[in-house]
Scaffold this active site. Structure first.
Site, PDB file in Angstrom:
ATOM      1  CG  ASN A 214       2.437   2.064   4.563  1.00 50.74           C
ATOM      2  OD1 ASN A 214       1.332   1.510   4.572  1.00 50.74           O
ATOM      3  ND2 ASN A 214       3.503   1.507   4.004  1.00 50.74           N
TER       4      ASN A 214
ATOM      5  CE  LYS B 274      14.184  -7.000   0.422  1.00 48.00           C
ATOM      6  NZ  LYS B 274      13.438  -7.728   1.498  1.00 48.00           N
TER       7      LYS B 274
ATOM      8  CG  LEU C  69      -2.004  -1.095   1.207  1.00 47.87           C
ATOM      9  CD1 LEU C  69      -2.869  -0.996   2.461  1.00 47.87           C
ATOM     10  CD2 LEU C  69      -2.887  -0.993  -0.032  1.00 47.87           C
TER      11      LEU C  69
ATOM     12  CE  LYS D 275      -1.579  -0.729  12.508  1.00 47.83           C
ATOM     13  NZ  LYS D 275      -0.761   0.242  11.758  1.00 47.83           N
TER      14      LYS D 275
ATOM     15  CE1 TYR E 119      -1.492  -4.640  12.209  1.00 46.76           C
ATOM     16  CE2 TYR E 119      -3.866  -4.938  12.351  1.00 46.76           C
ATOM     17  CZ  TYR E 119      -2.766  -4.366  11.752  1.00 46.76           C
ATOM     18  OH  TYR E 119      -2.939  -3.507  10.691  1.00 46.76           O
TER      19      TYR E 119
ATOM     20  CG  ASP F 185      15.781  -0.742  11.658  1.00 42.07           C
ATOM     21  OD1 ASP F 185      14.615  -1.153  11.869  1.00 42.07           O
ATOM     22  OD2 ASP F 185      16.801  -1.385  11.979  1.00 42.07           O
TER      23      ASP F 185
END
Length: 344
Positions: A126, A76, A51, A217, A213, A99
Site C-alpha cells: 500500500n 509511528k 487506507l 502506477k 504519479y 523504508d
C-alpha cells in the site's frame, strides 16, 4: 469470470463517465460476515495511516490472527499498533521497519519474512507517494515517485513471492495485492519512446507531478502483465487494486497552498470515505479468486488494463521495461527468483 487480459480495452472516457460511476454508482463488496481469518498472517506496507490502517482494521475485524505493519517510522507504527491491539486484543500485531526508498531496507525486510515467519497468507503493498516537487532518492538517483510507487514496490513484490508460495497452507495460494490507481487510465506517459526508459523518468524535462504519479502506477501495470506469466495462480494470486478517490488520506501530503484547498473541496464533494476505499484492498486479497490473477480491480470489479497494454506499442514498452527493471535489480537475484516461481 474473465481476467483483465481477456477483457477488451474500455472505450468509455475516464472523465467524467468512469470517474463518477466509480465514485457514486459502485457498491462496496465486503467479505461475508462469517469470514474467519484467525489462522492467517498478513503484511500491510504503510499500514500505520490512512487506507493501510483502515485495511488493517477491516482484516482484524474478521479475526485476523497475525498482522505485520511494515512502516518507515517504527515509532509511528507502534502508535498505530497500540490502537489496533486495544481494539483487537486477541490478534498478534508486529511492527517491522521498511523504508521503501532503500533497496537495503527492502532486502532486509524480505529476509526477515523468510527467516522469522513460519506462515504468510497475504500481503498488501500500500505504501506510495505523490510528490509535488521534483526530487531524487540519493541512494539510487531515481525520481522519488517512480522509485517508491514502481521500482521499490516491484522489488518488494518479487522478493516476497517465494515466501507467499512456500509459507501459505498446501493447496491454498498466497495473496499479493498491489495498490494501483484508476488514474493509470489517463496517464500521458510522454517519455514512452525513450530508450532506455527508466532513466528518462529521472529527467526534469519530463516532470509533471500529476502525470508522474499516473505513469508510476502505469509502470506497475506493464510489469505485472509480464510477471504473471511466470506465476501460477495455484501458488500466488497477484492483482492490482484501485481504492478510488478517497478523502482524508495522506497520499497528497506534499500538496500545499491553493492546491490543497481545491483538492479538499473536490474530495469533500466526490471522495469515498476510508472504509469504502480500504475495502477494495480487502476485497482483492480476501474475496477475489484466481480469476483476478494478474488483473486490475477497479470499484470491486475486474477491469480492463489501460488501452496502451493491448497495443503492439504497449507490448514493446512492456518488454523494454521488463528488461530494464530486472537489470536494475540484478543485485537481488530477481531473475533467479522469478524463474524459481515457474517450478513445482
Amino acid at each position: 469470470m474473465v481476467s483483465s487480459k481477456e477483457l477488451p480495452p474500455s472505450t468509455v472516457p475516464f472523465f467524467p463517465n468512469q470517474f463518477f460511476r466509480n465514485q457514486f454508482r459502485s457498491k462496496p463488496q465486503y467479505p461475508p460476515p462469517n469470514t474467519n481469518l484467525s489462522e492467517k498472517v498478513a503484511i500491510i506496507s504503510g499500514g500505520n495511516t490512512g487506507l493501510g490502517f483502515e485495511a488493517a482494521t477491516q482484516l482484524l475485524s474478521f479475526k485476523l490472527g497475525t498482522l505485520i505493519l511494515a512502516v518507515r517510522s517504527t515509532a509511528k507504527g507502534e502508535a498505530a499498533a497500540s490502537k489496533l491491539r486495544a481494539r483487537y486484543p486477541k490478534a498478534t500485531i508486529h511492527v517491522w521497519k521498511l523504508d521503501m526508498s532503500s533497496y537495503d531496507s527492502i532486502q532486509e525486510f524480505a529476509g526477515r519474512v523468510n527467516t522469522q515467519l513460519p506462515r504468510l497468507d497475504m500481503v498488501i503493498l500500500n505504501a506510495g507517494v505523490s510528490k509535488l516537487e521534483f526530487g531524487t532518492v540519493s541512494s539510487t538517483g531515481h525520481e522519488e515517485t517512480v522509485q517508491i510507487n514502481y521500482l521499490s514496490t516491484a522489488l518488494l513484490a518479487i522478493l516476497l513471492l517465494p515466501a507467499l508460495k512456500s509459507k501459505s497452507p498446501p493447496g491454498i495460494p498466497g495473496r499479493l495485492t498491489i495498490v494501483s490507481a484508476a488514474l493509470t487510465l489517463v496517464a500521458k506517459f510522454p517519455n514512452r519512446d525513450e530508450s532506455p526508459l527508466l532513466p528518462s523518468f529521472d529527467n526534469p524535462k519530463y516532470w509533471d507531478p500529476n502525470d508522474q504519479y499516473c505513469s508510476s502506477k502505469l509502470l506497475m501495470h506493464l510489469f505485472l502483465w509480464k510477471l504473471v506469466d511466470y506465476i501460477s495462480a495455484d501458488d500466488v494470486i497477484v492483482n492490482l487494486a484501485d481504492p478510488g478517490f478517497v478523502k482524508g488520506t495522506e497520499l497528497a501530503r506534499d500538496v500545499s497552498g491553493g492546491q490543497r484547498v481545491g483538492l479538499s473541496i473536490f474530495a469533500s464533494l466526490t471522495g469515498r470515505n476510508k472504509k469504502h476505499g480500504a475495502s477494495t484492498y480487502v476485497d482483492a486479497v480476501v474475496n477475489k479468486g484466481k480469476e483476478s490473477h494478474g488483473g486490475f480491480i477497479m470499484s470491486w470489479q475486474i477491469h480492463p488494463y489501460p488501452t496502451l497494454l493491448y497495443t503492439s506499442e504497449g507490448q514493446q514498452i512492456t518488454e523494454r521495461l521488463w528488461d530494464e527493471t530486472l537489470a536494475e535489480f540484478e543485485f537481488a537475484n530477481v531473475r533467479g527468483i522469478i524463474e524459481s516461481m515457474k517450478g513445482n
